[in-house]
Design a protein around this motif. Structure first.
Motif, PDB file in Angstrom:
ATOM      1  N   GLN A   1     -38.576  -6.853  75.464  1.00  0.00           N
ATOM      2  CA  GLN A   1     -39.443  -5.974  76.542  1.00  0.00           C
ATOM      3  C   GLN A   1     -40.278  -5.033  75.588  1.00  0.00           C
ATOM      4  O   GLN A   1     -39.961  -4.995  74.273  1.00  0.00           O
ATOM      5  CB  GLN A   1     -38.558  -5.276  77.282  1.00  0.00           C
ATOM      6  CG  GLN A   1     -37.543  -4.161  76.288  1.00  0.00           C
ATOM      7  CD  GLN A   1     -36.609  -3.314  76.946  1.00  0.00           C
ATOM      8  OE1 GLN A   1     -36.610  -3.470  78.090  1.00  0.00           O
ATOM      9  NE2 GLN A   1     -35.742  -2.572  76.521  1.00  0.00           N
TER      10      GLN A   1
ATOM     11  N   ILE B   1     -46.316  -9.395  87.828  1.00  0.00           N
ATOM     12  CA  ILE B   1     -46.241  -8.272  86.938  1.00  0.00           C
ATOM     13  C   ILE B   1     -46.605  -6.813  87.255  1.00  0.00           C
ATOM     14  O   ILE B   1     -47.169  -5.838  86.701  1.00  0.00           O
ATOM     15  CB  ILE B   1     -47.099  -8.603  85.794  1.00  0.00           C
ATOM     16  CG1 ILE B   1     -48.487  -8.715  86.115  1.00  0.00           C
ATOM     17  CG2 ILE B   1     -46.565  -9.750  84.862  1.00  0.00           C
ATOM     18  CD1 ILE B   1     -49.748  -9.170  84.718  1.00  0.00           C
ATOM     19  N   ALA B   2     -46.563  -6.407  88.461  1.00  0.00           N
ATOM     20  CA  ALA B   2     -46.761  -5.317  89.302  1.00  0.00           C
ATOM     21  C   ALA B   2     -46.550  -4.125  88.571  1.00  0.00           C
ATOM     22  O   ALA B   2     -47.306  -2.872  88.476  1.00  0.00           O
ATOM     23  CB  ALA B   2     -46.355  -5.409  90.815  1.00  0.00           C
ATOM     24  N   ARG B   3     -45.374  -4.115  87.678  1.00  0.00           N
ATOM     25  CA  ARG B   3     -44.905  -2.863  87.138  1.00  0.00           C
ATOM     26  C   ARG B   3     -45.916  -2.735  85.933  1.00  0.00           C
ATOM     27  O   ARG B   3     -45.890  -1.258  85.387  1.00  0.00           O
ATOM     28  CB  ARG B   3     -43.602  -2.977  86.328  1.00  0.00           C
ATOM     29  CG  ARG B   3     -43.309  -4.064  85.426  1.00  0.00           C
ATOM     30  CD  ARG B   3     -42.059  -4.356  84.908  1.00  0.00           C
ATOM     31  NE  ARG B   3     -41.832  -5.408  84.008  1.00  0.00           N
ATOM     32  CZ  ARG B   3     -41.686  -6.501  84.249  1.00  0.00           C
ATOM     33  NH1 ARG B   3     -41.920  -7.162  85.274  1.00  0.00           N
ATOM     34  NH2 ARG B   3     -41.599  -7.265  83.122  1.00  0.00           N
ATOM     35  N   PHE B   4     -46.857  -3.315  85.611  1.00  0.00           N
ATOM     36  CA  PHE B   4     -47.772  -3.120  84.533  1.00  0.00           C
ATOM     37  C   PHE B   4     -49.179  -2.640  85.193  1.00  0.00           C
ATOM     38  O   PHE B   4     -50.130  -2.617  84.380  1.00  0.00           O
ATOM     39  CB  PHE B   4     -48.131  -4.240  83.583  1.00  0.00           C
ATOM     40  CG  PHE B   4     -46.632  -4.866  82.745  1.00  0.00           C
ATOM     41  CD1 PHE B   4     -46.443  -3.972  81.695  1.00  0.00           C
ATOM     42  CD2 PHE B   4     -46.082  -5.707  83.128  1.00  0.00           C
ATOM     43  CE1 PHE B   4     -45.196  -4.201  80.862  1.00  0.00           C
ATOM     44  CE2 PHE B   4     -44.839  -6.233  82.319  1.00  0.00           C
ATOM     45  CZ  PHE B   4     -44.415  -5.240  81.267  1.00  0.00           C
ATOM     46  N   ASP B   5     -49.227  -2.432  86.491  1.00  0.00           N
ATOM     47  CA  ASP B   5     -50.444  -2.108  87.208  1.00  0.00           C
ATOM     48  C   ASP B   5     -51.740  -2.974  86.825  1.00  0.00           C
ATOM     49  O   ASP B   5     -52.671  -2.468  86.248  1.00  0.00           O
ATOM     50  CB  ASP B   5     -50.564  -0.686  86.685  1.00  0.00           C
ATOM     51  CG  ASP B   5     -51.913   0.028  87.622  1.00  0.00           C
ATOM     52  OD1 ASP B   5     -52.124  -0.574  88.769  1.00  0.00           O
ATOM     53  OD2 ASP B   5     -52.591   0.969  87.204  1.00  0.00           O
TER      54      ASP B   5
ATOM     55  N   ASP C   1     -48.540 -10.138  91.277  1.00  0.00           N
ATOM     56  CA  ASP C   1     -47.659  -9.437  91.723  1.00  0.00           C
ATOM     57  C   ASP C   1     -46.471  -9.645  90.856  1.00  0.00           C
ATOM     58  O   ASP C   1     -45.535  -8.588  90.738  1.00  0.00           O
ATOM     59  CB  ASP C   1     -47.235  -9.943  93.380  1.00  0.00           C
ATOM     60  CG  ASP C   1     -48.449  -9.395  94.250  1.00  0.00           C
ATOM     61  OD1 ASP C   1     -49.068  -8.377  93.836  1.00  0.00           O
ATOM     62  OD2 ASP C   1     -48.178  -9.906  95.179  1.00  0.00           O
TER      63      ASP C   1
END
Length: 245
Positions: free
Chosen positions: A199, A223-227, A221
């Motif tokens: 990570q 990798i949504a946590r990376f905007d 979607d």
């Protein structure tokens, strides 16, 4: 990609576990796996894209196209840290020569080895050689004198890529091709398979760009946590995406 590398790691570890000499019976086995199709000079079509449905032999060939056999090297914790730092040279964030790009243009994807069995944390903006902020095994910080067998392809184990701890005198040498081992283990249970083994360091707050296949836009979607923000195609045909680490 995580599932693909996890399956490759399972195949490597399974083979070495059955081929290692008795003297290594109590030594933990790790697996070093790198992506072989990830853009680069081969262009935006150089990616593995397996559709939903039955997994065919041609898909295995996409994942593992070479006839490299499976070997393993004995490594200490000290060597593994150096190995992980060599792998982390793949990134370029924070490097003036790479501007705002996450991946260094000087390091091919097949030299980004993921060490399955370890928990690795990477700061891609740190200087090369000082990017591994944490390296743990079984929930504990890796010690210098810890000993492992690291399963990998014969190409890597014999010294391909110049990784620390590699050379022609590998501790374990088999004539089993990774592609064949993948086929043999595809039906195995998921026990021990880790979809993600590394990570990024938390709270980096860096906005960087990546280049990928245009077909990846349908999967952002994941990798949504990376905007992620699509930024159009490059002149070479790659999809450029901005992400926040």
């Amino acid at each position: 990609a995580g599932g693909v590398s996890a399956r490759g790691a399972l195949a490597l570890r399974y083979t070495v576990a059955h081929a290692a000499p008795a003297e290594y019976s109590d030594v933990p086995i790790l697996a070093a796996v790198a992506p072989l199709a990830a853009g680069g000079r081969a262009g935006p079509r150089n990616y593995v894209d397996i559709p939903t449905g039955p997994l065919r032999r041609r898909h295995v060939t996409m994942i593992s196209p070479y006839l490299n056999s499976i070997w393993a090297q004995r490594m200490t914790g000290t060597t593994l840290r150096r190995y992980a730092e060599t792998s982390a040279a793949f990134f370029g964030a924070g490097n003036d020569a790479c501007n705002d790009t996450l991946v260094s243009s000087h390091s091919p994807a097949f030299n980004f080895d993921m060490l399955h069995g370890l928990e690795t944390t990477i700061d891609p903006s740190a200087p090369t050689g000082a990017r591994i902020t944490s390296l743990r095994y079984d929930g504990q910080d890796l010690r210098d004198d810890d000993v492992f067998l690291v399963a990998m392809t014969s190409y890597r184990a014999a010294g391909g890529g110049g990784f620390p701890g590699t050379g022609p005198d590998a501790a374990v040498q088999t004539d089993i091709a990774l592609s064949d081992a993948l086929v043999m283990t595809l039906g195995a249970a998921n026990a021990g398979v880790q979809p993600s083994v590394w990570q990024f360091a938390p709270d980096l707050h860096q906005r960087v760009t990546i280049e990928t296949s245009p077909r990846a836009e349908a999967h952002l979607d994941d990798i949504a946590r990376f905007d992620p923000e699509p930024m159009g195609l490059t002149s070479a045909g790659f999809l450029k995406v901005a992400v926040t680490l």
